[in-house]
Design a protein around this motif. Structure first.
Motif, PDB file in Angstrom:
ATOM      1  N   THR A  47       1.029  -1.045  -0.064  1.00  0.00           N
ATOM      2  CA  THR A  47      -0.368  -0.206   0.155  1.00  0.00           C
ATOM      3  C   THR A  47       0.566   1.134   0.406  1.00  0.00           C
ATOM      4  O   THR A  47       0.124   2.208  -0.022  1.00  0.00           O
ATOM      5  CB  THR A  47      -0.874   0.377   1.322  1.00  0.00           C
ATOM      6  OG1 THR A  47      -0.352   0.050   2.478  1.00  0.00           O
ATOM      7  CG2 THR A  47      -1.861  -0.804   0.789  1.00  0.00           C
ATOM      8  N   VAL A  50       0.750   1.151  -3.989  1.00  0.00           N
ATOM      9  CA  VAL A  50      -1.193   0.786  -4.598  1.00  0.00           C
ATOM     10  C   VAL A  50      -1.467   1.850  -3.540  1.00  0.00           C
ATOM     11  O   VAL A  50      -1.900   0.399  -2.613  1.00  0.00           O
ATOM     12  CB  VAL A  50      -0.952  -0.420  -4.796  1.00  0.00           C
ATOM     13  CG1 VAL A  50      -2.908  -0.983  -5.812  1.00  0.00           C
ATOM     14  CG2 VAL A  50      -0.293  -1.152  -5.815  1.00  0.00           C
ATOM     15  N   LEU A  66      -7.671   6.673  -7.661  1.00  0.00           N
ATOM     16  CA  LEU A  66      -5.611   5.703  -8.009  1.00  0.00           C
ATOM     17  C   LEU A  66      -5.114   5.824  -9.347  1.00  0.00           C
ATOM     18  O   LEU A  66      -5.753   6.237  -9.948  1.00  0.00           O
ATOM     19  CB  LEU A  66      -7.145   4.090  -8.685  1.00  0.00           C
ATOM     20  CG  LEU A  66      -7.355   3.513  -7.425  1.00  0.00           C
ATOM     21  CD1 LEU A  66      -7.954   2.358  -8.487  1.00  0.00           C
ATOM     22  CD2 LEU A  66      -6.579   2.839  -6.120  1.00  0.00           C
ATOM     23  N   SER A  70      -1.239   2.143 -10.094  1.00  0.00           N
ATOM     24  CA  SER A  70      -2.666   1.094  -9.062  1.00  0.00           C
ATOM     25  C   SER A  70      -3.237   0.261  -8.979  1.00  0.00           C
ATOM     26  O   SER A  70      -3.791  -0.776  -9.041  1.00  0.00           O
ATOM     27  CB  SER A  70      -2.764   1.997  -7.875  1.00  0.00           C
ATOM     28  OG  SER A  70      -1.657   2.801  -7.889  1.00  0.00           O
TER      29      SER A  70
END
Length: 82
Positions: A47, A50, A66, A70
């Motif tokens: 994370t 992404v 996003l 990602s």
């Protein structure tokens, strides 16, 4: 901004408008982004690379961003892309 990449000239996407409740929209987007990030971590995705990011649109609507890469990594992790 919520404008398409090729159209960053829409001032409605970059200016705050008096009377619009941006905070409620951002809070909703933040809760959704946090939930998405928990799911992403559960899928084993890093994370730091992404992640869903909360935002609010010009009209106060909640938005979750996003990055394109990602989205591709998420699609691969879900088995819907190569």
């Amino acid at each position: 901004m919520n404008a398409p990449e090729e159209d960053c000239s829409n001032l409605d996407d970059v200016l705050f408008v008096a009377g619009v409740d941006y905070l409620s929209g951002w809070r909703e987007a933040d809760a959704a982004a946090r939930q998405m990030n928990e799911v992403l971590a559960g899928l084993g995705l890093d994370t730091r690379l992404v992640r869903a990011v909360p935002h609010v649109g010009a009209d106060g609507d909640p938005v979750v961003w996003l990055r394109p890469e990602s989205a591709r990594l998420i699609a691969r992790a879900l088995g819907v892309a190569e």
